[in-house]
Motif scaffolding. Structure first.
Motif, short mmCIF file in Angstrom:
data_model
loop_
_atom_site.label_atom_id
_atom_site.label_comp_id
_atom_site.label_asym_id
_atom_site.label_seq_id
_atom_site.Cartn_x
_atom_site.Cartn_y
_atom_site.Cartn_z
N THR A 30 41.43 -18.10 12.72
CA THR A 30 42.62 -18.31 13.57
C THR A 30 42.41 -19.46 14.54
O THR A 30 43.33 -20.25 14.78
CB THR A 30 42.93 -17.02 14.35
N VAL A 127 46.32 -17.95 19.90
CA VAL A 127 45.21 -17.02 19.73
C VAL A 127 44.63 -16.60 21.06
O VAL A 127 44.37 -15.41 21.30
CB VAL A 127 44.13 -17.64 18.82
N ARG A 131 43.83 -12.84 22.52
CA ARG A 131 42.47 -12.62 22.04
C ARG A 131 42.01 -11.19 22.30
O ARG A 131 41.42 -10.53 21.42
CB ARG A 131 41.51 -13.62 22.69
#
Length: 402
Positions: A30, A127, A131
């Motif tokens: 990612t 992302v 996270r």
């Protein structure tokens, strides 16, 4: 640790490692995709800027970009946090900033030199804001997969270890006198093959033990009975004979007694040794019985017995074993000792010694094979050693101390 627990732990540990590894791969993927998207936008804008710089000789401002971009023709115009990072690492392309800011940097002409195309990309990051949630999601699914692997390992371990545990219980309860028949219906796999092979081996062992027991019973009856009849007949003849005839009968009587000892010892060797502790057997009464039984033979060879044993001297051997060992060693001394000599029986430091004047090989020839005597002693934790010095032959019996 049981086999079942080891299999479960192995499945769980392997699954945990695989889940952690693929979680790291997923996170790395990612980040790479996100950074690749941003870098693509930077390169597209940098291509346009370079084309205009070639045409007009100046660096225009970036336009129509989904994220704020600026062209910095010198380091002094860069944000302080970016400039400080480039001072230490001139080739750096990505710089984290304060208060959630994040910068991507692309040299427009030469690596590490101005001008730079700078983009503040925090609005484009997908992302990094999620996270923590992504890690929790990966951890939850990883835990679920590890639990599933643990259940699978438990099921497989029970399936594998159940026949092994049943086999172990049967073998633990097995005795030489009654070897079990192993349960049938095992699966057609390696464990089933092993069970069937072991059952076949136990069957052959049962047959072998039955043959040995039959032989021992038959040998005990068929050998002892005629020897007993022969001994009684010789003893009766001995009482009715004159002196010359008694001397002729003496070797026959000795041979019969030695044959009886041999048969008794061989039958005793055929039995399984007892595992329970053995009470010490006094030695002196057994020596006295042997001397009384062989008084005539001792007189014929003018051999004397010097018994230096006390009433408390004893060896931790079964009485029949000790009786046979003493009879064999004394018969050996009687046969090979020097006529007119003295057989000394002593006790020192927990070991029994028999010493007599005589020549020849101490370990060869006797009324009862000394190799058999050594095997009989070894079966009960004892040893037999010989030593020859100064015309004396000494036999020493010692028991292994725990």
């Amino acid at each position: 640790m049981t086999l079942q627990r080891r299999l479960m732990l192995a499945f769980a540990a392997f699954t945990l490692v695989v889940a952690a590894l693929f979680g790291l791969f997923a996170m790395a993927f990612t980040y790479v995709v996100e950074d690749g998207f941003i870098e693509q936008l930077l390169h597209r804008e940098a291509t346009r800027l370079r084309a205009e710089h070639v045409r007009d000789g100046r660096w225009p401002a970036p336009v129509n970009t989904p994220m704020p971009m600026q062209v910095h023709e010198q380091a002094a115009t860069l944000p302080a946090e970016v400039a400080a990072t480039l001072a230490d690492e001139p080739g750096r392309r990505e710089v984290p900033g304060a208060e959630g800011r994040h910068y991507h940097l692309l040299p427009l002409v030469r690596e590490g030199q101005p001008p730079w195309l700078l983009a503040e990309v925090s609005s484009q990051l997908i992302v990094r804001p999620m996270r923590a949630e992504l890690l929790r999601w990966l951890a939850g699914w990883g835990l679920a997969v590890v639990s599933l692997a643990g259940l699978l390992g438990w099921w497989l371990a029970r399936r594998v270890s159940r026949p092994l545990a049943r086999l172990s219980e049967h073998m633990r309860a097995a005795r030489p006198q009654a070897l079990p028949r192993l349960p049938g219906g095992e699966p057609s796999d390696e464990i089933g093959d092993m069970t069937r092979s072991l059952d076949a081996l136990l069957g052959r062992t049962r047959d072998f033990i039955a043959r040995e027991q039959s032989f021992s019973r038959d040998a005990s009856h068929e050998l002892r009975t005629p020897l007993a009849v022969l001994r009684i007949g010789l003893d009766r003849l001995h009482t009715q004979a004159d002196a010359a005839q008694r001397r002729e009968l003496l070797p026959l009587q000795t041979s019969v007694r030695l044959m009886e000892q041999t048969v008794a010892t061989l039958l005793m060797l055929a039995r399984e040794p007892a595992t329970a502790p053995v009470a010490p057997t006094p030695i002196l009464p057994l020596v006295e019985d042997w001397v009384l039984a062989h008084a005539a033979a001792l007189d014929a060879r003018a051999l004397h017995i010097d018994c230096q044993l006390g009433p408390a001297d004893a060896l931790a051997l079964p009485a029949p074993v000790l009786q046979l060992v003493l009879a064999s060693l004394l018969a050996n001394a009687l046969t090979h000792g020097q006529a007119g000599g003295c057989i000394t029986i002593g006790w020192q430091g927990g070991s029994l010694s028999l010493r007599n004047p005589g020549a020849g090989d101490a370990g060869a020839g006797s009324g009862l094979g000394l190799g058999i005597v050594q095997r009989l002693l070894a079966q009960h934790g004892g040893t037999l050693a010989f030593e020859q010095a100064g015309g004396q032959t000494e036999a020493r019996i010692e028991l292994d101390r725990p």
